[in-house]
Write a protein that holds these residues in place. Structure first.
Motif, PDB file in Angstrom:
ATOM      1  N   TYR A   1      13.851  27.098  -5.548  1.00  0.00           N
ATOM      2  CA  TYR A   1      14.925  26.055  -5.400  1.00  0.00           C
ATOM      3  C   TYR A   1      16.381  26.637  -4.930  1.00  0.00           C
ATOM      4  O   TYR A   1      17.047  26.038  -4.392  1.00  0.00           O
ATOM      5  CB  TYR A   1      15.098  25.525  -6.837  1.00  0.00           C
TER       6      TYR A   1
ATOM      7  N   ILE B   1      18.714  25.173  -1.829  1.00  0.00           N
ATOM      8  CA  ILE B   1      19.713  24.630  -1.943  1.00  0.00           C
ATOM      9  C   ILE B   1      20.891  25.534  -1.402  1.00  0.00           C
ATOM     10  O   ILE B   1      21.773  24.652  -0.882  1.00  0.00           O
ATOM     11  CB  ILE B   1      20.203  24.581  -3.709  1.00  0.00           C
TER      12      ILE B   1
ATOM     13  N   MET C   1      20.143  26.584   1.546  1.00  0.00           N
ATOM     14  CA  MET C   1      19.908  25.789   2.767  1.00  0.00           C
ATOM     15  C   MET C   1      20.584  24.511   3.032  1.00  0.00           C
ATOM     16  O   MET C   1      21.526  24.442   3.973  1.00  0.00           O
ATOM     17  CB  MET C   1      18.457  25.869   2.933  1.00  0.00           C
ATOM     18  N   ALA C   2      20.598  23.888   1.896  1.00  0.00           N
ATOM     19  CA  ALA C   2      20.890  22.456   2.261  1.00  0.00           C
ATOM     20  C   ALA C   2      22.465  22.519   2.025  1.00  0.00           C
ATOM     21  O   ALA C   2      23.117  21.466   2.742  1.00  0.00           O
ATOM     22  CB  ALA C   2      20.659  21.540   0.945  1.00  0.00           C
TER      23      ALA C   2
ATOM     24  N   LEU D   1      24.897  21.093   4.881  1.00  0.00           N
ATOM     25  CA  LEU D   1      26.121  20.322   4.913  1.00  0.00           C
ATOM     26  C   LEU D   1      27.256  20.708   5.719  1.00  0.00           C
ATOM     27  O   LEU D   1      27.985  19.494   6.486  1.00  0.00           O
ATOM     28  CB  LEU D   1      26.907  20.253   3.340  1.00  0.00           C
TER      29      LEU D   1
ATOM     30  N   TYR E   1      26.586  19.904   9.501  1.00  0.00           N
ATOM     31  CA  TYR E   1      26.516  18.642   9.947  1.00  0.00           C
ATOM     32  C   TYR E   1      28.126  18.176   9.998  1.00  0.00           C
ATOM     33  O   TYR E   1      28.599  17.375  10.865  1.00  0.00           O
ATOM     34  CB  TYR E   1      25.606  17.474   9.176  1.00  0.00           C
TER      35      TYR E   1
ATOM     36  N   ASP F   1      13.961  20.512  12.806  1.00  0.00           N
ATOM     37  CA  ASP F   1      14.970  19.666  12.064  1.00  0.00           C
ATOM     38  C   ASP F   1      14.021  18.795  10.887  1.00  0.00           C
ATOM     39  O   ASP F   1      14.600  18.571   9.990  1.00  0.00           O
ATOM     40  CB  ASP F   1      15.716  18.746  12.819  1.00  0.00           C
TER      41      ASP F   1
ATOM     42  N   LEU G   1      11.110  19.601   9.733  1.00  0.00           N
ATOM     43  CA  LEU G   1      10.776  20.447   8.588  1.00  0.00           C
ATOM     44  C   LEU G   1      11.522  20.623   7.429  1.00  0.00           C
ATOM     45  O   LEU G   1      11.431  20.670   6.302  1.00  0.00           O
ATOM     46  CB  LEU G   1      10.780  22.073   9.426  1.00  0.00           C
ATOM     47  N   ILE G   2      13.188  20.575   7.935  1.00  0.00           N
ATOM     48  CA  ILE G   2      14.161  20.931   6.975  1.00  0.00           C
ATOM     49  C   ILE G   2      14.322  19.661   6.048  1.00  0.00           C
ATOM     50  O   ILE G   2      14.318  19.552   4.860  1.00  0.00           O
ATOM     51  CB  ILE G   2      15.427  21.180   7.423  1.00  0.00           C
TER      52      ILE G   2
ATOM     53  N   PHE H   1      11.442  19.332   3.814  1.00  0.00           N
ATOM     54  CA  PHE H   1      11.712  20.146   2.495  1.00  0.00           C
ATOM     55  C   PHE H   1      12.512  19.689   1.518  1.00  0.00           C
ATOM     56  O   PHE H   1      12.428  19.734   0.259  1.00  0.00           O
ATOM     57  CB  PHE H   1      12.358  21.658   3.043  1.00  0.00           C
ATOM     58  N   VAL H   2      13.689  18.974   2.156  1.00  0.00           N
ATOM     59  CA  VAL H   2      14.614  18.062   1.054  1.00  0.00           C
ATOM     60  C   VAL H   2      13.738  17.191   0.527  1.00  0.00           C
ATOM     61  O   VAL H   2      13.902  16.978  -0.954  1.00  0.00           O
ATOM     62  CB  VAL H   2      15.573  17.414   2.221  1.00  0.00           C
TER      63      VAL H   2
ATOM     64  N   GLY I   1      10.031  17.003  -6.383  1.00  0.00           N
ATOM     65  CA  GLY I   1       9.595  17.954  -7.184  1.00  0.00           C
ATOM     66  C   GLY I   1       8.234  18.755  -6.650  1.00  0.00           C
ATOM     67  O   GLY I   1       7.631  18.267  -6.169  1.00  0.00           O
ATOM     68  N   ILE I   2       8.333  20.137  -6.608  1.00  0.00           N
ATOM     69  CA  ILE I   2       7.223  20.598  -5.784  1.00  0.00           C
ATOM     70  C   ILE I   2       6.071  20.553  -6.225  1.00  0.00           C
ATOM     71  O   ILE I   2       5.657  20.471  -7.430  1.00  0.00           O
ATOM     72  CB  ILE I   2       7.836  22.175  -5.735  1.00  0.00           C
TER      73      ILE I   2
ATOM     74  N   MET J   1      25.663  14.009   6.280  1.00  0.00           N
ATOM     75  CA  MET J   1      25.380  14.840   5.328  1.00  0.00           C
ATOM     76  C   MET J   1      24.845  14.289   4.171  1.00  0.00           C
ATOM     77  O   MET J   1      24.765  14.876   3.067  1.00  0.00           O
ATOM     78  CB  MET J   1      27.003  15.374   4.848  1.00  0.00           C
TER      79      MET J   1
ATOM     80  N   TYR K   1      21.890  15.613   2.440  1.00  0.00           N
ATOM     81  CA  TYR K   1      22.092  16.884   1.406  1.00  0.00           C
ATOM     82  C   TYR K   1      22.684  16.497   0.242  1.00  0.00           C
ATOM     83  O   TYR K   1      22.534  17.402  -0.830  1.00  0.00           O
ATOM     84  CB  TYR K   1      22.635  18.051   2.526  1.00  0.00           C
ATOM     85  N   LEU K   2      23.769  15.701   0.214  1.00  0.00           N
ATOM     86  CA  LEU K   2      24.470  15.542  -0.934  1.00  0.00           C
ATOM     87  C   LEU K   2      23.260  15.000  -2.072  1.00  0.00           C
ATOM     88  O   LEU K   2      23.794  15.046  -3.225  1.00  0.00           O
ATOM     89  CB  LEU K   2      25.745  14.097  -0.480  1.00  0.00           C
TER      90      LEU K   2
ATOM     91  N   MET L   1      20.340  15.558  -2.154  1.00  0.00           N
ATOM     92  CA  MET L   1      19.476  16.629  -2.882  1.00  0.00           C
ATOM     93  C   MET L   1      20.326  17.527  -3.727  1.00  0.00           C
ATOM     94  O   MET L   1      19.821  17.835  -4.749  1.00  0.00           O
ATOM     95  CB  MET L   1      19.096  17.483  -1.525  1.00  0.00           C
ATOM     96  N   ILE L   2      21.439  17.762  -3.472  1.00  0.00           N
ATOM     97  CA  ILE L   2      22.281  18.454  -4.252  1.00  0.00           C
ATOM     98  C   ILE L   2      22.415  18.005  -5.524  1.00  0.00           C
ATOM     99  O   ILE L   2      22.490  18.365  -6.772  1.00  0.00           O
ATOM    100  CB  ILE L   2      23.674  18.895  -3.719  1.00  0.00           C
TER     101      ILE L   2
ATOM    102  N   LEU M   1      19.201  18.042  -7.612  1.00  0.00           N
ATOM    103  CA  LEU M   1      19.093  19.434  -8.079  1.00  0.00           C
ATOM    104  C   LEU M   1      19.927  19.511  -9.305  1.00  0.00           C
ATOM    105  O   LEU M   1      19.670  20.521 -10.117  1.00  0.00           O
ATOM    106  CB  LEU M   1      19.084  20.390  -6.923  1.00  0.00           C
TER     107      LEU M   1
ATOM    108  N   SER N   1      14.286  20.854 -11.357  1.00  0.00           N
ATOM    109  CA  SER N   1      13.199  21.100 -10.451  1.00  0.00           C
ATOM    110  C   SER N   1      12.479  19.643 -10.019  1.00  0.00           C
ATOM    111  O   SER N   1      11.395  19.551  -9.758  1.00  0.00           O
ATOM    112  CB  SER N   1      12.118  21.259 -11.640  1.00  0.00           C
ATOM    113  N   GLY N   2      13.524  18.931  -9.487  1.00  0.00           N
ATOM    114  CA  GLY N   2      13.225  17.741  -8.861  1.00  0.00           C
ATOM    115  C   GLY N   2      13.081  16.503  -9.690  1.00  0.00           C
ATOM    116  O   GLY N   2      12.972  16.729 -10.850  1.00  0.00           O
TER     117      GLY N   2
END
Lengths: 317, 304
Positions: free
Chosen positions: A110, A114, A116-117, A121, A124, B221, B223-224, B227-228, B234-235, B282, B285-286, B288-289, B292, B297-298
């Protein structure tokens, strides 16, 4: 021998541009400058990765931010290199602090994801923010000025400035690693719970190391901006972070000169392969795969350079 | 405006469904083998390339699909046997580097074999035109993509929840040591999960091929984003991947298309054109953050 090795290397590094010039290979001064700059970033990543155990997959964000500080400052008419370095250090320290606080809440995979994420940000942000060039990147109109009657507009002079920064950051890292701070960081990597129980606030130590690494990467980024006279959002992309990890792995995770060796090995490899092959990345990939499978501790583990700082490992593991 | 929102909502669902195909394999490989596979996106690309080459030669999209799916799965099966299985026990950093090496190899490999130009992959002729959907025209091919995604998702649900292999997979994602102790053939299970995951990624690549350019790096891209999705969901959790994929698909597509227009309502056109796209990209990613931050753990952690 060990004591003479580093001063000798430094003298050689100082003389290299003159040697290159004398033998008519001025082109390589630029290559050398790039190697030194990347060595700084890779060493800073190695600091948190090899000694702090933090696998950051977003370290390029600080590198790219440093470059953007150079470009944006020059866009607004700032010409003093010192001011740019100060700004780069402040910006990356602040961003490093914020990213560190968020990312260090998580563990293992994780943490990789994170960081990476969070780096994406910023990638972008610069891709989308057209005021500062968007995905075209931003030009630096002229190389910033050093003042005090010093001039770093020439390639040799700039190389020496970069060398000075590299030396300064290596001295700083070496001092840190040899200090209580470095020992505590090592202890936390080996067994965080035990270190915490002894009374070291693990999170704060890791955060401090993360911010220091961010600042070194940021200064290196400002130097790449001054070197290329250009800041590109590509510098912040996750694949750039991947390449930085590759450099550290090639050189040797947790070996003091791992970052330097890795950056030199990767960039020289790139230089040689790209002149001979159109599709050279395939060979980089194959070599990387070989290194990871055969010598996962990198080049340093084969020649055992800089092992002195790695003693904790033998006792701990 | 209404039309546009309707179309974008459909597009975002379609994108989310395709993301699910990629992320479900990724999350299982991650959850069962504890393996971070950055090369997953490369198989998305390889699937699309093989389909484009076969479809280009034969003129049939469907033949391309039929050839590319087993071809990609076979390549995955082979590579798992030769390389990847040696990485399962190593630490994540080594896995990241080794699979990153494969990204470099595959990206330049396809350029070497098929040239640096993007390859055309035409949608099947029967689905080339628009259909009338509640009085609005919409691409029939995009509807097909969505249908394929939904059908595969349902099939996957039954496979994982109703079959013996599915039970092994669920158990493996939950507690691998216990599965080993129960005498399940772990190596076979790993190889099946790996190949099947890549098959799903290839399917997504083939289906999206006609909508995006089939070119080197097209998987990076994606892929990323996958992953997000995996991290949000949750893995190791397939339902988590489904929810995550929908969230990411909707937030990303709507963020990119609608945010600039939203900003245009109260910012100058110039500022909106600058801030809108930046913030739009963005958004995921916001999200995702944020996820987390509150659930480290998702949303649906599979491991106990």
């Amino acid at each position: 021998m060990q004591r003479l090795f580093i001063p000798l290397l430094l003298v050689l590094a100082l003389l290299l541009p003159l040697l290159a010039q004398a033998s008519g290979m001025e082109y390589y001064i630029g290559v050398l400058t790039r190697i030194l700059i990347f060595a700084m970033v890779a060493a800073s990543l190695n600091f948190i990765l090899g000694y702090g155990g933090m696998v950051s997959f977003g370290h390029a964000v600080f590198f790219g931010l440093g470059a953007y500080v150079t470009a944006i400052a020059s866009f607004h008419g700032v010409t003093s290199a010192w001011l740019i370095w100060l700004l780069a250090a402040l910006v990356t320290a602040l961003v490093g602090l914020v990213i560190g606080v968020i990312a260090l809440r998580t563990r293992a995979v994780y943490f990789i994801m994170i960081t990476m994420a969070l780096a994406q940000l910023f990638y972008y942000f610069f891709v989308g923010f057209r005021y500062y060039g968007g995905d075209d990147g931003l030009q630096v109109t002229a190389r910033p000025l050093l003042g005090f009657g010093l001039d770093m507009s020439g390639d040799n002079a700039f190389y020496w400035v970069v060398l000075a920064w590299l030396a300064a950051s290596f001295i700083l890292l070496q001092r840190l690693l040899a200090s209580r701070f470095g020992l505590a960081l090592n202890a936390i990597r080996q067994n965080e719970r035990r270190a915490q129980a002894i009374g070291y606030p693990a999170l704060r130590y890791k955060l401090a190391a993360f911010v220091i690494a961010a600042v070194i990467a940021g200064i290196a980024g400002s130097l790449i901006g001054m070197s290329n006279l250009f800041a590109s959002p590509k510098l912040l992309h996750w694949s750039q972070s991947g390449i930085l990890l590759v450099m550290v792995a090639l050189g040797g995770v947790g070996y003091f000169y791992g970052g330097l060796l890795g950056a030199a090995a990767f960039l020289l490899l790139e230089e040689v392969l790209s002149t001979h092959f159109e599709y050279w990345q395939i060979y980089v990939g194959l070599i990387l795969l070989l290194v990871v499978m055969v010598a996962p501790r990198g080049v340093s583990s084969l020649v055992s350079i800089g092992k002195t700082l790695k003693q904790g490992e033998q006792h701990g593991a | 405006m209404g039309n546009l929102i309707f179309e974008q909502v459909l597009n975002s669902l379609q994108f989310g469904v395709m993301l699910f195909l990629i992320a479900s394999g990724l999350t299982l490989i991650f959850g069962v083998m504890n393996f971070v596979n950055l090369a997953h996106g490369s198989f998305f690309m390889i699937g699309a390339y093989v389909a484009a080459v076969v479809a280009g030669a034969s003129g049939s999209f469907w033949l391309g699909l039929l050839v590319a799916l087993p071809a990609t799965a076979a390549l995955g099966f082979l590579l798992e046997w030769v390389v990847f299985r040696r990485l399962y026990q190593k630490d994540h950093m080594v896995q990241v580097l080794a699979t990153f090496a494969f990204i470099l190899i595959f990206n330049d490999g396809v350029r070497m074999i098929w040239g640096p130009q993007p390859l055309p992959l035409n949608m099947p002729a029967a689905f080339a035109g628009p259909v009338n959907l509640f009085g609005l025209p919409y691409s029939s091919y995009r509807l097909l993509v969505m249908a394929v995604g939904v059908v595969v998702a349902i099939a996957l649900y039954f496979l994982i929840n109703r079959t013996r292999i599915g039970m092994w997979v669920r158990a493996g994602a939950n507690n691998l040591e216990m599965v080993t102790a129960m005498g399940i053939n772990i190596r076979l299970l790993f190889r099946l999960v790996f190949s099947f995951g890549l098959l799903l990624a290839a399917l997504a690549g083939i289906m999206l091929g006609p909508l995006v350019a089939v070119q080197a790096g097209m998987g990076d891209d994606v892929l990323i984003l996958a992953f997000v999705v995996v991290v949000i969901g949750g893995i190791g959790s397939v339902p988590g991947a489904a929810i995550g994929a929908l969230i990411v698909g909707v937030v990303d597509t709507l963020g990119r298309s609608l945010l600039p227009q939203l900003f245009a309502l109260f910012l100058s056109a110039d500022a909106a054109a600058s801030v809108g796209p930046a913030l739009g990209s963005m958004m995921i990613y916001l999200v995702m953050i944020a996820v987390l931050f509150w659930r480290p753990s998702g949303l649906f952690p599979a491991r106990t």
